[in-house]
Design an enzyme around this catalytic site. Structure first.
Site, PDB file in Angstrom:
ATOM      1  N   GLU A 120      39.505  37.999  31.203  1.00 15.63           N
ATOM      2  CA  GLU A 120      39.853  36.792  31.960  1.00 15.63           C
ATOM      3  C   GLU A 120      38.626  35.904  31.928  1.00 15.63           C
ATOM      4  OE1 GLU A 120      40.329  35.472  36.556  1.00 15.63           O
ATOM      5  OE2 GLU A 120      41.248  37.382  36.026  1.00 15.63           O
ATOM      6  N   CYS A 180      38.970  32.098  40.814  1.00 19.00           N
ATOM      7  CA  CYS A 180      39.366  31.837  39.434  1.00 19.00           C
ATOM      8  C   CYS A 180      40.619  30.975  39.355  1.00 19.00           C
ATOM      9  CB  CYS A 180      39.579  33.148  38.684  1.00 19.00           C
ATOM     10  SG  CYS A 180      40.660  34.320  39.536  1.00 19.00           S
TER      11      CYS A 180
END
Length: 509
Positions: free
Chosen positions: A245, A282
């Site tokens: 990620e 995020c």
């Protein structure tokens, strides 16, 4: 030469707290990986595995005061953030224990022989087996949920894979405490403590992904760091899956009708989402497409009023603070970019939240404003003011992959009156999670969750949150025409383990 020391640092002051460890050498990494590899068999029994995961959650719960105190000293994330994140981490471990008990993740499929088929079908029995030792790279912004005891570790252990975790330098003491909890839980169930390895240091992370006994990796972090490790994983003599990620802008589209209906509510909600955790999530909304005109002006005013009351905050470390200050200064200096509330430096340790506005037309074609389409880690967002739907589509067409994409619709549009469906169709190729009339911060741990997205959001199509995260650490294998006595118990006709499965096309429970 002696190994470099690993220090715990207080981001509120920039001062060292304590020496925690030393950076792992290549020999240290090799030792940790080989010990984890030798512990694979101890995870073979699903009942033992599930019990281990539940006990790991219990041990973390029992140590929560010390864990939270240490994590706060290293990250400045405070309360209620850290207690909530630790509770989430414990929940993840218990949820994966339930998944292991149920057994559906093994995906058992049996086809008995069928000579009438074209071509004939032999006896085929398929299920999934663990890959082996998994490398886990901790995230800076989640010292519990995406770190030593986080989702990558929990899902890998649930799959039957030992892990070696590369600790993040922003919270080394927290990492050591969490690893101690997991190892104590392992020993309680007769599992070697080496089933959870922990190493520190940049070079250790590089050595880890290259080790021949590492079979897959999970990473949460920057595009630059993640891409370097992804390339290293692909360049090995035997390439391995790298589930990274890396970065996400998390675009938001506010329709003109939605702004007219509830501009103040949307502006206030956006302020809360972009400043939550000092903008270090995020899934922080980093780009918002809002209309020009009176309704859009009211939204921007509401956002400005709410952001202006947000106090200064401490980022995870001083490097991130410096990058944030430099990043917002570069963006604010661009032509036609305004700062209704200027983001930037607070005192020598803090930053102040803010946002920038820009005409959407500046983002519709390649140019110097492209930096506004890149993630800026910290409490800032960019509001792009659009004149019409064509500008919205032009900007969306230029975006890279994202973890999330959001649209705010009016009540009529939400009922199918208008272009709501068309906007969803525009957003779906951009992200792994598409939201309507909400905010992406807050990623529920649930079976249907997907926390991933097209590159650079992630390097694969998998999720790092939710039950299906376990699939990353498994591979299918099929036995053909194998005598019953030689089959694994999971694939035998009498189903001695009571697993859910599909036999000759029909589900059995």
């Amino acid at each position: 030469m002696s190994a470099a020391q690993v220090w715990s640092v207080d981001p509120r002051t920039g001062k060292r707290r304590e020496q925690v460890a030393v950076e792992a050498t290549a020999e240290d990494v090799d030792s940790a990986v080989r010990a984890a590899h030798s512990a694979r068999g101890s995870l073979a029994d699903r009942a033992v595995r599930a019990a281990f995961l539940r006990t790991a959650a219990d041990r973390l719960d029992a140590a929560k005061e010390r864990l939270i105190e240490t994590a706060d000293a290293e990250t400045a994330l405070g309360s209620p953030r850290l207690p909530g994140e630790l509770a989430r981490t414990c929940y993840q471990l218990r949820a994966f224990a339930d998944i292991v008990d149920e057994g559906a993740f093994l995906d058992v499929i049996i086809n008995h022989p069928d000579d009438t088929a074209t071509p004939p079908v032999p006896d085929l029995r398929r299920y999934k087996v663990p890959l082996g030792v998994v490398a886990v790279y901790s995230a800076s912004n989640f010292p519990f949920a995406f770190s030593v005891a986080g989702g990558d570790t929990a899902s890998a252990l649930a799959a039957g894979c030992p892990v070696v975790v590369k600790a993040h330098p922003d919270h080394p003491a927290t990492s050591e405490l969490a690893a101690e909890c997991l190892r104590r839980a392992a020993v309680e169930h007769g599992i070697p403590e080496a089933v959870v390895g922990l190493v520190h240091g940049f070079e250790a992370g590089v050595e880890l992904v290259k080790h021949p006994l590492i079979t897959a990796a999970g990473f949460t972090g920057s595009v630059r760091g993640g891409r370097a490790l992804f390339d290293a994983a692909a360049a090995r003599p035997v390439p391995i899956p790298f589930h990274g990620e890396l970065g996400s802008l998390n675009p938001v589209v506010v329709t003109e009708s939605a702004a007219a209906e509830r501009a103040e509510q949307i502006g206030t909600g956006l302020a809360g989402a972009m400043t939550l955790g000092h903008g270090q999530f995020c899934v922080k909304p980093g780009l918002v497409l809002a209309p020009t005109g009176e309704a859009g002006d009211q939204l921007v005013k509401s956002l400005a009023d709410a952001v202006a009351t947000t106090g200064e905050g401490v980022l995870l470390d001083h490097r991130m603070r410096d990058n944030f200050v430099a990043g917002v200064a570069e963006r604010a200096a661009l032509p036609d970019v305004d700062a209704p509330v200027a983001p930037g430096a607070g005192d020598e340790h803090t930053v102040s939240a803010g946002f920038l506005t820009v005409p959407a037309a500046r983002l519709a074609a390649e140019g110097e404003h492209d930096v506004l389409l890149e993630e800026c880690f910290g409490p800032v967002t960019v509001v792009a003011r659009y004149e019409d739907d064509a500008e919205v589509k032009a900007v969306l067409s230029r975006l890279p992959g994202n973890l999330s994409a959001t649209v705010h619709l009016s009540s009529d549009e939400a009922e199918g009156k208008g272009d709501g469906a068309a906007i969803l169709a525009e957003l779906t190729p951009l992200a792994g999670r598409v939201l309507v009339n909400g905010w992406p911060t807050g990623v529920a741990v649930a079976p249907a969750q997907h926390h991933g997205g097209p590159y650079p959001a992630t390097t694969s199509t998998s999720t790092s949150v939710g039950g299906t995260a376990i699939e990353r650490w498994l591979r299918p294998v099929t036995y053909q025409s194998t005598p019953e006595a030689l089959l694994p118990p999971e694939l035998r006709d009498d189903n001695p383990l009571g697993l859910p499965r599909r036999v000759d096309g029909r589900p059995e429970h």
